[in-house]
Design a protein around this motif. Sequence first.
Motif, PDB file in Angstrom:
ATOM      1  N   GLU A 161     -11.193   1.871  -3.292  1.00 59.34           N
ATOM      2  CA  GLU A 161      -9.555   1.841  -3.403  1.00 59.34           C
ATOM      3  C   GLU A 161      -9.127   1.413  -2.224  1.00 59.34           C
ATOM      4  OE1 GLU A 161      -8.544   2.240  -6.304  1.00 59.34           O
ATOM      5  OE2 GLU A 161     -10.243   3.018  -7.345  1.00 59.34           O
ATOM      6  N   ALA A 162      -9.346   0.437  -1.217  1.00 61.35           N
ATOM      7  CA  ALA A 162      -8.909   0.087  -0.022  1.00 61.35           C
ATOM      8  C   ALA A 162      -7.475  -0.336  -0.121  1.00 61.35           C
ATOM      9  CB  ALA A 162      -9.946  -1.107   0.207  1.00 61.35           C
ATOM     10  N   ILE A 212      -2.670   3.894   6.204  1.00 64.68           N
ATOM     11  CA  ILE A 212      -3.422   3.250   7.183  1.00 64.68           C
ATOM     12  C   ILE A 212      -3.312   4.161   8.545  1.00 64.68           C
ATOM     13  CG2 ILE A 212      -1.466   2.056   8.067  1.00 64.68           C
ATOM     14  CD1 ILE A 212      -4.936   0.505   7.893  1.00 64.68           C
ATOM     15  N   GLN A 213      -2.564   4.702   8.948  1.00 58.48           N
ATOM     16  CA  GLN A 213      -2.512   5.681  10.161  1.00 58.48           C
ATOM     17  C   GLN A 213      -3.603   6.696   9.896  1.00 58.48           C
ATOM     18  OE1 GLN A 213      -1.377   5.039  12.997  1.00 58.48           O
ATOM     19  NE2 GLN A 213      -0.489   3.192  12.150  1.00 58.48           N
ATOM     20  N   ASN A 262      -0.163  -7.678   2.490  1.00 59.51           N
ATOM     21  CA  ASN A 262      -0.687  -7.171   4.053  1.00 59.51           C
ATOM     22  C   ASN A 262      -1.577  -6.556   4.339  1.00 59.51           C
ATOM     23  OD1 ASN A 262       0.431  -4.704   2.867  1.00 59.51           O
ATOM     24  ND2 ASN A 262       1.851  -4.502   4.468  1.00 59.51           N
ATOM     25  N   THR A 263      -2.664  -6.235   3.242  1.00 60.15           N
ATOM     26  CA  THR A 263      -3.845  -5.350   3.593  1.00 60.15           C
ATOM     27  C   THR A 263      -4.666  -6.157   4.589  1.00 60.15           C
ATOM     28  OG1 THR A 263      -4.041  -4.587   1.297  1.00 60.15           O
ATOM     29  CG2 THR A 263      -5.896  -4.416   2.205  1.00 60.15           C
ATOM     30  N   LEU A 314      -3.297  -5.773   8.138  1.00 60.65           N
ATOM     31  CA  LEU A 314      -3.209  -4.305   8.657  1.00 60.65           C
ATOM     32  C   LEU A 314      -4.625  -4.214   9.102  1.00 60.65           C
ATOM     33  CD1 LEU A 314      -1.148  -2.354   5.510  1.00 60.65           C
ATOM     34  CD2 LEU A 314      -0.561  -2.655   8.433  1.00 60.65           C
ATOM     35  N   CYS A 315      -5.690  -4.488   8.145  1.00 63.38           N
ATOM     36  CA  CYS A 315      -7.015  -4.459   8.728  1.00 63.38           C
ATOM     37  C   CYS A 315      -7.528  -4.976   9.888  1.00 63.38           C
ATOM     38  CB  CYS A 315      -7.940  -4.941   7.411  1.00 63.38           C
ATOM     39  SG  CYS A 315      -9.757  -4.457   7.454  1.00 63.38           S
ATOM     40  N   GLU A 316      -7.079  -6.158  10.146  1.00 58.62           N
ATOM     41  CA  GLU A 316      -7.324  -6.661  11.328  1.00 58.62           C
ATOM     42  C   GLU A 316      -6.542  -6.334  12.693  1.00 58.62           C
ATOM     43  OE1 GLU A 316      -7.666 -11.585  12.803  1.00 58.62           O
ATOM     44  OE2 GLU A 316      -6.031 -10.861  11.251  1.00 58.62           O
TER      45      GLU A 316
END
Length: 411
Positions: A150-151, A160-161, A187-188, A191-193
């Motif tokens: 469920e990434a 994300i935080q 934007n996943t 945000l991951c990067e």
Amino acid sequence: MTDSHREISFSDLCHAQLTLQGHEQATSIQSRAFANDGDKVFLLAPTGEGKTLAAVIRYFHQLEAGRAFQCLVLLPTRELAQQWFDVIQTVIGDSPLSAYALIGGEDYKAQAIALERGADILVATVGRLETHLESQPRLLDQVDFLIIDEADQQLGPDKIQEMVGLYQKLPAIPKHVSLLSATMHRNTLKLCEQHLGFRPTVIKSDHVDRAALQLLITPADDRAHKLRLLVAWLQRNQDGKQVVFCSRQEQAQTLEGKLKYHGINAAALHGALTPKGRRVVIENFRNSESAVLVTTDLSARGLDIEKVNAVVNVDSPKQFDNFCHRIGRGGRDGGANTVVNFVIAAEWNRVVGFARRLELPIQSWLPQELAGLYRGPKKLKASGKAAGSKKKKSSAKASGKKSKKLKSKRK
């Protein structure tokens, strides 16, 4: 579209493991996941296509028995964690590998003892894992394999935080990372990067089975009218199991009681239940002891239950991703899936917009005797959305602009 095992470029062990699970053919996402040997991947595929099994088998032959918690699987809910643990246990079989499920709501001391003993694979809910890390800060020192299911939710702007805080407790970026989801925010990857230090390779399924999906829309005056429509639908369609979605926990609780009053065998799944209570509700529904599961987006996220042939949206979701996850609860065993949407005027365009994005036709379901005052938009655009008229400027604003023009002309 499926590929035979012989066409999958992967190890013999993976082929054998897939066969042991009773699958003679790999799904699109499994075939593509097995063929890609990248260290950081994002498995993007509709619910029910076997992403969990693909991720487990992909790492299975690389794990070494006896290395404590070398593989970490992070889940947002207890039910999803239990599902993952069950799949992993099946894949492990008689091999020397071991797994442990760290789930919220269970006995903390017993969990602490089990964590000290260790296991090769740790399946955990985020909250309970963070609690144990306070007393066992080196618990994740050997993690080389990380799976985040469920990434889209766990790495979304709102979460994300929380994930970053947990991620920073790892001694280093895991060598192998798999992210899984049926949907992905725009934007996943960014945000991951930015926060996790890598940009995964997206492995996307090319399989979309629209033929088995029927999308129905039913106009309703208000919530009370929706309840009457829901009771009528459930009483007239009693074959198989159905999942009913509400917006909030208290609505699910109330709706459960009202459906039981009308003789409908319903059970509610929500956050107020104890872990044992949630397990009982899910197992009863899985075993068809209850025919209707009333739930919310969060509680039903990722649930894998076969023979669900209808999903009913009492409240339409506000986000397209949630709509996709909801409809994915049905038809997971390859059967038909009907999605019923009870909509008030304010919800019509939203649901029609979701259907257009999925390229699904919409049909109407409205028994004449249950029709209310609202029967859908009076005028429709070619898209199926309500045709609205442009708002006229108020007379005050219009006269104000007119006087300004006159003044400018006099000057």
